[in-house]
Structures are given as structure tokens and as C-alpha cells.
Design a protein around this motif. Sequence first.
Motif: not given
Length: 267
Positions: A91-92, A151-153, A157-160, A248-250
Motif C-alpha cells: 500500500l506504500l 487502507k493506504a491512508g 496514519n498508523m505508522l505516524h 490516530t484514525l483507523l
Amino acid sequence: MPSAPLTDALPRRKFLALGGFSVATAAVLAACGGPGGEGAGNGARVAQAGQSPVTTALPDRVVNDVVLLRTASSLEHSAVAIYDKAFGMNLLTGEAAEFAKRFHDHHAAYARFFEDLTTEAGGTPFTTENPAVTKNIVTPAYGAIEASADKAGDLRNMLHSLENVITETYQSFVPLLTVPKLRAAAMSVGAAEARHAAVWAGILGGPVAASLAPKVEPTTTVKGAVEVVVVPVYQAPQAFSAMGLVPTLLNGKKVDLDLLGPNSFAY
């Protein structure tokens, strides 16, 4: 409509206190042969002999330099595994993929760095992922990402947020470490993790938001009909940010990630 259970109207501590009183009272009444009991009416008592069950005490947990260093290496191994999983999702792309690969390699190097420090401090290095991080952060987060329409966004968010969790965890370690060299190590790696978070903030480009309720038609004027959650994203110049829950936003929901604490340490 059935009435709410008693526990809904009582604080937990109050409920436990009442529950303990009720259990104790019932035991006394039973022992005294209360109404309907075996000894009712004649004052009979039934003596009991034996030993009460032994309660196993919780193990002693001592937080020292070795424990903090083992926890640091476990956290870095968790970060490596998280990035590996991110790569597997494909996704990256573009600069996000390039930075993710670089940060993955940084985390692998930091894991070895803290393992060496653990050995120098007389401890046994922790060379695998942190179980608490896997259970409480990674598994739920990736489950939410898999179910997300973006999913990509959500992955970005999660990695940040993950990098912020690591940064702030190291900040919390600094006053606990007793050796200046180790405090410097936590600060230097923490500063690098903060820069990781800053890069992800730049990629995200600003606050992320999601509607948590069905959107209304443009002609509808019902105030508050759409609830929108906004998670701030900061590209802070300082090495460390304030310690606390990391939002975070998931999958359209705001999730607060907690820092590592004593229950998550690698003893």
C-alpha cells in the motif's frame, strides 16, 4: 423497558465494596444457621476444619536499567515487524515507500544498539517483538486497516502514530535510567524517532478527519447531524513532544494508542 442493572448506576469501586459486603454477610448468615438453614430453630452449629486456600501473590517486578533496555530493543523489533507487515500489504508507494524502507532499517539498527547496551549492563538482550505491543497495538490496528475503505491512508496514519508512541516511550524512560550514558542513548534514539514521525506528518500533509455518521443531504440543516473526528498531525521541530495517549484514525474511528508502561516492559 427493563431497568438498567445495578452496576450501571454505581462506580466500580463502590460496586465491589457492596459485593464484598454482600458475600461476607451471606457467609455469616449461612454459618449461623439463619432462616431455612440446616441449624434453624435449634441453635445447632456445624464446625469445619481445614486450611483456607492459598492466594498466589503477583511476581515482584523491578524496573531497572536492564529492563528498560530490554524493553527498548523489544519495541524496536516490534517496529521492524510492523514495517515488514506494511510492505507486505503493498500500500506504500513513492516517497512513502522509500521513507518506510529507511525507517525500517533504522529500527533494526536501534534494536541491535539497545541489545549491545543490555549486554554491557549485565543483562540478557531481548531479541524479539514486544508481546504487549503486538497484542494491544499491532493486531487491532492492522485489523482496522484491513476493514477500512482507505487502507493506504490508514496505514500511513498508523505508522505516524507508531513513531510518536516510540518517541514518547523513550522520553518516559529518560528519568528512569540511572546511568548518564543510557539516558543519552534513549534521548538520541528518541530524537531520531521523532524525526520519523515528523516525516510521516509531512506525508500526511495535515490533520486527518473522518465522518463517523451518515452524511446528510445538502438541504438538511439539522445541527450536529454529522459527527466529524479530526486527529491533529504535528511536524514538531523539537525532539520530543508531550507524553500521553497518541491519537490516530483507523477505519473512520479515532483510536488512542498508549505508551509502554510497566505492564508492557520486558522483564
